[in-house]
Motif scaffolding. Structure first.
Motif, short mmCIF file in Angstrom:
data_model
loop_
_atom_site.label_atom_id
_atom_site.label_comp_id
_atom_site.label_asym_id
_atom_site.label_seq_id
_atom_site.Cartn_x
_atom_site.Cartn_y
_atom_site.Cartn_z
N ALA A 42 103.18 -68.54 -13.91
CA ALA A 42 102.59 -68.41 -15.25
C ALA A 42 101.41 -67.44 -15.23
O ALA A 42 101.25 -66.63 -16.15
CB ALA A 42 102.17 -69.78 -15.77
N ARG A 45 102.29 -63.64 -14.81
CA ARG A 45 102.80 -62.96 -16.00
C ARG A 45 101.75 -62.74 -17.09
O ARG A 45 102.06 -62.26 -18.16
CB ARG A 45 104.01 -63.73 -16.55
N SER A 46 100.51 -63.09 -16.80
CA SER A 46 99.44 -62.88 -17.78
C SER A 46 98.87 -61.48 -17.67
O SER A 46 98.54 -61.01 -16.58
CB SER A 46 98.31 -63.89 -17.57
N THR A 116 101.89 -72.59 -19.43
CA THR A 116 102.64 -71.39 -19.81
C THR A 116 101.73 -70.18 -19.86
O THR A 116 100.52 -70.30 -20.04
CB THR A 116 103.30 -71.57 -21.19
N THR A 117 102.32 -69.02 -19.72
CA THR A 117 101.56 -67.78 -19.84
C THR A 117 100.94 -67.65 -21.21
O THR A 117 99.80 -67.18 -21.35
CB THR A 117 102.49 -66.57 -19.56
N ASN A 121 96.99 -67.03 -21.90
CA ASN A 121 96.50 -65.86 -22.64
C ASN A 121 95.63 -66.26 -23.84
O ASN A 121 94.61 -65.63 -24.12
CB ASN A 121 97.67 -65.00 -23.10
N ASP A 242 108.38 -67.32 -19.36
CA ASP A 242 107.50 -68.26 -18.68
C ASP A 242 108.21 -68.95 -17.51
O ASP A 242 107.56 -69.46 -16.61
CB ASP A 242 106.99 -69.32 -19.64
N ARG A 248 108.41 -59.99 -16.15
CA ARG A 248 107.30 -59.57 -17.01
C ARG A 248 107.35 -58.07 -17.20
O ARG A 248 107.61 -57.30 -16.29
CB ARG A 248 105.97 -59.95 -16.34
#
Length: 252
Positions: A42, A45-46, A116-117, A121, A242, A248
């Motif tokens: 998670a 991928r941010s 989750t991403t 975020n 996610d 990503r």
């Protein structure tokens, strides 16, 4: 977009005493992947996260890298640092291991694989967008009636409108949380979480609502709902990024 400004610290130093696994719970298979992998995924991928520090016992470092990291194509650099005797010691070690160039740190329990991403975020953006805040804590407003109990006798029923259940990640300005940990050491203070250290020195910490299913795996029976949720996400195209089904997009 400018270079990422957040380093994620994923704490995976627990001994798993309540879980009942002498080797801990971070590498237990959950929906086809080690529990720790889901949390790292998670943050990987941010768009805000440029580095990930995993805090774990030194004797488990090679095993965690071999099973939870190397088999997966992470784009974000990942380093390790040694866990301490307590969770507060471990988070302090993770904070001290943040490389130069980062202004913020996001501290997360490796035993919360459902983060989750998107939630990450939103929380980071909330902190970046409020110059008066020193940190944000992901959580949920209390929905149960709360009781203050002495022994087994109820002594008060406080208004639940003022209570939140705190989760992770907890995201802070790096210099502020470092000072908070240093002050806690000087005064011998042990907090219930990292936010409590920042709060006691006068820092401004805000709550940001995160998904209610951001569960922490503490006991073996917690695996059943966590696994069901992850399998459901894997079959849901809207959540595919996610879960790692969709890679990503390059953001940096």
């Amino acid at each position: 977009m400018r270079a990422p400004v957040v380093c994620a610290v994923v704490v995976a130093g627990g001994c798993g005493s309540r879980f009942g696994n002498p080797g801990g719970k971070q590498l237990v298979n959950v929906a086809g992947r080690p529990m720790l992998t889901w949390s790292i995924m998670a943050f990987d991928r941010s768009m805000y996260v440029g580095h990930i520090v995993v805090v774990c016992p030194p004797e488990r470092r090679d095993e965690m890298r071999r099973l939870a990291i190397d088999p997966f194509e992470f784009q974000t650099p990942i380093t390790f640092t040694d866990a301490g005797e307590t969770r507060q010691d471990s988070t302090r070690a993770g904070i001290e291991a943040v490389p130069t160039g980062f202004d913020y740190v996001s501290i997360h329990d490796g035993a919360r694989p459902l983060i989750t991403t998107e939630a990450i975020n939103i929380a980071i953006a909330s902190l970046l967008g409020d110059a008066s805040a020193d940190g944000v804590v992901c959580g949920q407003p209390a929905i149960d009636t709360l009781k203050i109990v002495d022994g087994n006798r109820i002594v008060e029923t406080p208004p639940r409108s003022m209570y939140w259940a705190a989760q992770t990640p907890q995201i802070f300005k790096l210099d502020v949380v470092r000072r908070a940990h240093e002050e806690a050491i000087r005064q011998g203070f042990v907090g219930t979480d990292d936010s409590s250290l920042v709060e006691r020195m006068g820092g401004c910490v805000m709550c940001v609502e995160s998904p209610r299913d951001n569960l922490k795996v503490t006991l073996p029976e917690d695996l059943r709902p966590v696994t069901a949720i992850l399998l459901g996400r894997m079959s849901d195209a809207e959540s595919a990024q996610d879960t790692g089904i969709i890679a990503r997009s390059p953001l940096r």
